[in-house]
Motif scaffolding. Structure first.
Motif, PDB file in Angstrom:
ATOM      1  N   ALA A 188     -28.977 -63.845   8.388  1.00 40.13           N
ATOM      2  CA  ALA A 188     -28.160 -64.159   9.972  1.00 40.13           C
ATOM      3  C   ALA A 188     -28.647 -63.171  11.213  1.00 40.13           C
ATOM      4  O   ALA A 188     -28.362 -63.275  12.724  1.00 40.13           O
ATOM      5  N   VAL A 189     -28.077 -61.598  10.742  1.00 41.10           N
ATOM      6  CA  VAL A 189     -28.436 -60.912  12.270  1.00 41.10           C
ATOM      7  C   VAL A 189     -29.851 -61.259  12.219  1.00 41.10           C
ATOM      8  O   VAL A 189     -29.597 -61.290  13.463  1.00 41.10           O
ATOM      9  N   LEU A 190     -30.771 -61.183  11.983  1.00 39.32           N
ATOM     10  CA  LEU A 190     -32.334 -61.173  12.170  1.00 39.32           C
ATOM     11  C   LEU A 190     -32.058 -62.449  12.672  1.00 39.32           C
ATOM     12  O   LEU A 190     -33.086 -62.750  13.602  1.00 39.32           O
ATOM     13  N   LYS A 191     -31.721 -64.132  13.018  1.00 38.18           N
ATOM     14  CA  LYS A 191     -32.086 -65.437  12.896  1.00 38.18           C
ATOM     15  C   LYS A 191     -31.201 -65.144  14.281  1.00 38.18           C
ATOM     16  O   LYS A 191     -31.786 -65.227  15.218  1.00 38.18           O
ATOM     17  N   ARG A 192     -30.212 -64.463  14.421  1.00 34.28           N
ATOM     18  CA  ARG A 192     -29.510 -64.530  15.528  1.00 34.28           C
ATOM     19  C   ARG A 192     -29.980 -63.008  16.970  1.00 34.28           C
ATOM     20  O   ARG A 192     -29.594 -62.908  18.180  1.00 34.28           O
ATOM     21  N   GLY A 193     -30.646 -61.796  16.301  1.00 33.13           N
ATOM     22  CA  GLY A 193     -30.198 -60.632  16.948  1.00 33.13           C
ATOM     23  C   GLY A 193     -29.349 -59.879  17.514  1.00 33.13           C
ATOM     24  O   GLY A 193     -29.116 -58.977  18.596  1.00 33.13           O
ATOM     25  N   THR A 194     -28.452 -60.697  16.915  1.00 30.88           N
ATOM     26  CA  THR A 194     -27.078 -60.107  16.866  1.00 30.88           C
ATOM     27  C   THR A 194     -27.616 -57.965  16.315  1.00 30.88           C
ATOM     28  O   THR A 194     -27.517 -57.559  15.355  1.00 30.88           O
ATOM     29  N   ARG A 195     -27.110 -56.974  17.554  1.00 31.32           N
ATOM     30  CA  ARG A 195     -26.584 -55.988  18.142  1.00 31.32           C
ATOM     31  C   ARG A 195     -25.536 -55.604  16.829  1.00 31.32           C
ATOM     32  O   ARG A 195     -24.436 -56.472  16.487  1.00 31.32           O
ATOM     33  N   ARG A 196     -25.631 -53.858  16.640  1.00 35.45           N
ATOM     34  CA  ARG A 196     -24.180 -53.616  15.659  1.00 35.45           C
ATOM     35  C   ARG A 196     -22.961 -53.398  16.186  1.00 35.45           C
ATOM     36  O   ARG A 196     -22.720 -53.444  17.141  1.00 35.45           O
ATOM     37  N   PRO A 197     -22.416 -54.329  15.785  1.00 32.94           N
ATOM     38  CA  PRO A 197     -21.009 -55.555  16.480  1.00 32.94           C
ATOM     39  C   PRO A 197     -19.687 -54.521  17.017  1.00 32.94           C
ATOM     40  O   PRO A 197     -18.916 -54.279  18.094  1.00 32.94           O
ATOM     41  N   TRP A 198     -20.029 -53.697  15.866  1.00 39.38           N
ATOM     42  CA  TRP A 198     -18.579 -52.988  15.823  1.00 39.38           C
ATOM     43  C   TRP A 198     -18.548 -51.759  16.438  1.00 39.38           C
ATOM     44  O   TRP A 198     -17.183 -50.326  16.024  1.00 39.38           O
TER      45      TRP A 198
END
Length: 117
Positions: free
Chosen positions: A30-40
């Motif tokens: 999911a992180v890769l598909k959305r391109g989510t940067r490290r959120p914490w």
């Protein structure tokens, strides 16, 4: 399982190598598909994001034999048992091969020369 390219993409998104190794696979996808940067931010990755099996494997847990309580090394015992078993197996195979391939010796037949008269 992540490919080397996917691991590299996650590091570029701010995740550490340890986090990439221990992250649950479905979350990593999911992180890769959305391109989510490290959120914490500077906080560690939440335990809910960690795969307990991958975390244990990364820590090396379960990879070592437990030490015997009496101080003896069970590794040495199992090696000796393996060698003894190997020699017994070779002996049994050889004995069986000799027993089943041995042919009885025919009784000696006496031949006499007689004249053709």
């Amino acid at each position: 399982m992540l490919t080397a390219e996917e691991r590299e993409q996650m590091v570029e998104l701010g995740y550490t190598e340890e986090e990439v190794t221990e992250m649950r696979v479905e979350l990593a996808d999911a992180v890769l598909k959305r391109g989510t940067r490290r959120p914490w931010g500077d906080s560690p990755m939440p335990e809910a994001w960690r795969d307990p099996i991958r975390t244990a494997a990364a820590a090396g847990e379960g990879m070592q034999q437990p030490v015997a309580s009496d101080g003896s090394s069970s590794g040495e015992v199992s090696q000796v048992a393996t060698v003894i078993g190997l020699f017994l197996g070779i002996f049994a195979f050889t004995a069986a091969a000799v027993f089943f391939t041995a042919r009885p010796v025919p009784e000696t037949i006496e031949y006499t020369l007689t004249s053709g008269r």
